[in-house]
Design an enzyme around this catalytic site. Structure first.
Site, short mmCIF file in Angstrom:
data_model
loop_
_atom_site.label_atom_id
_atom_site.label_comp_id
_atom_site.label_asym_id
_atom_site.label_seq_id
_atom_site.Cartn_x
_atom_site.Cartn_y
_atom_site.Cartn_z
N SER A 148 0.65 -1.19 -0.06
CA SER A 148 -0.21 0.01 -0.03
C SER A 148 0.95 1.33 0.01
O SER A 148 1.73 1.31 -0.87
CB SER A 148 -0.99 0.00 1.00
N GLU A 173 -2.02 -2.95 -8.07
CA GLU A 173 -2.99 -3.16 -7.33
C GLU A 173 -3.65 -1.86 -6.40
O GLU A 173 -2.65 -1.04 -6.51
CB GLU A 173 -2.89 -4.30 -6.27
N HIS A 200 -5.01 -5.60 -1.54
CA HIS A 200 -5.69 -5.08 -0.38
C HIS A 200 -6.86 -6.32 -0.30
O HIS A 200 -7.88 -5.80 0.42
CB HIS A 200 -6.23 -3.85 -0.61
#
Length: 307
Positions: free
Chosen positions: A112, A211, A278
């Site tokens: 992330s 992602e 995620h």
């Protein structure tokens, strides 16, 4: 070309640092991480500002950077595990102690917002890292696929093989073909945020991993269009599409529609449906190492980050 730095594979007894370079993390989730890591035979060391909070950051910039650099420079520490993502890593990446990284390469894991750190370590020191769970996610349990995948990437010294999962929203984003190259990338938003900075990687010949979470389809369209227009995707060997979680809005356009529209006309192998990102469970994969993407068999195989 500078040689890639490969840290040593973790062994029982090794000290691993827990730091918070981005957002704040609850104490109980750090405690869960300590429990899991101790169960693996490792010696977790919680750094002084791990539980700090400064607005939406896990401490001030200097506190977060200080813990990170202290961990990178400590010869006893063999891995640096980030406790969570959120936001904030980009504010400190220009001051990361790259000399310490070059002197004593350590495993660094997170995802992330930690993508900013992965990119900085790759561009600044050519360090192979691990795109994997933040330590707070070990509260899923030591036997969860997320934790077991992280343990494999950190402690086995073996390649990571990831198969496309039909249950993933991005599974139908796919072409045919085979590509090999260095796996780079991570969170799409953070990758796009490096455009115009020293940390944008050269993706020529690379397999790009993307992602994201909580981004509406039109925003993903905008980010991919930005990458295309910038020329950053010129020369990419293939694209590995991970999880795009909670990426829906009121428009009748799915995230798979957008990814298909923006990627499949690039005339290169694209493989979606990879459980990386995620999702409720996700797989840890090395970054900065050789990878093989086979869109026909639906597999991504990545060489270990470690030696």
């Amino acid at each position: 070309m500078t040689a890639t730095l490969h840290p040593a594979t973790l062994r029982p007894g090794d000290t691993v640092a827990l730091v918070s370079p981005s957002g704040p993390v609850p104490a109980e989730r750090v405690e869960a991480a300590v429990s899991v890591l101790t169960g693996w035979g490792l010696a977790p060391r919680v750094y002084p500002h791990v539980l700090a909070r400064h607005g939406y950051f896990g401490g001030t910039d200097d506190q977060r950077l200080g813990d990170l650099n202290d961990a990178l420079g400590d010869p006893q520490v063999r891995a640096v595990l980030c406790t969570r993502g959120g936001y904030g890593a980009q504010r400190i990446t220009d001051r990361v102690d790259l000399d310490a990284v070059r002197r004593d390469p350590k495993l660094v894991m997170g995802f992330s917002d930690i993508t900013a750190l992965h990119l900085a370590l790759w561009r600044g020191a050519r360090l192979a890292t691990v795109h994997g769970p933040v330590a707070a996610q070990f509260d899923k349990g030591a036997d969860s696929p997320t934790a077991l995948g992280a343990r494999h990437a950190l402690m086995s010294g073996e390649p990571v093989a990831v198969a496309a999962d039909p249950a993933e929203d991005t599974h139908r984003v796919r072409t045919s073909g085979h590509a090999e190259g260095t796996l780079l990338g991570g969170n799409l938003s953070l990758l796009v945020s490096t455009l115009g900075t020293p940390h944008l990687p050269d993706l020529t010949g690379a397999i790009l991993l993307i992602e994201d979470v909580g981004e509406y389809p039109y925003r993903v369209d905008r980010m991919l269009t930005h990458l295309r227009r910038s020329g950053a995707l010129d020369g990419v060997a293939g694209i590995a599409v991970g999880q795009f979680t909670d990426c829906a809005d009121a428009w009748p356009v799915t995230i798979a529609d957008v990814l298909t529209d923006r990627l499949l006309d690039l005339d290169l192998p694209v493989l979606g449906g990879l459980p990386i990102g995620h999702g409720a469970q996700h797989t840890a994969v090395p970054l900065g190492t050789h990878a093989t993407l086979d869109a026909d068999t639906g597999t991504l195989t990545v060489a270990p980050a470690t030696t």
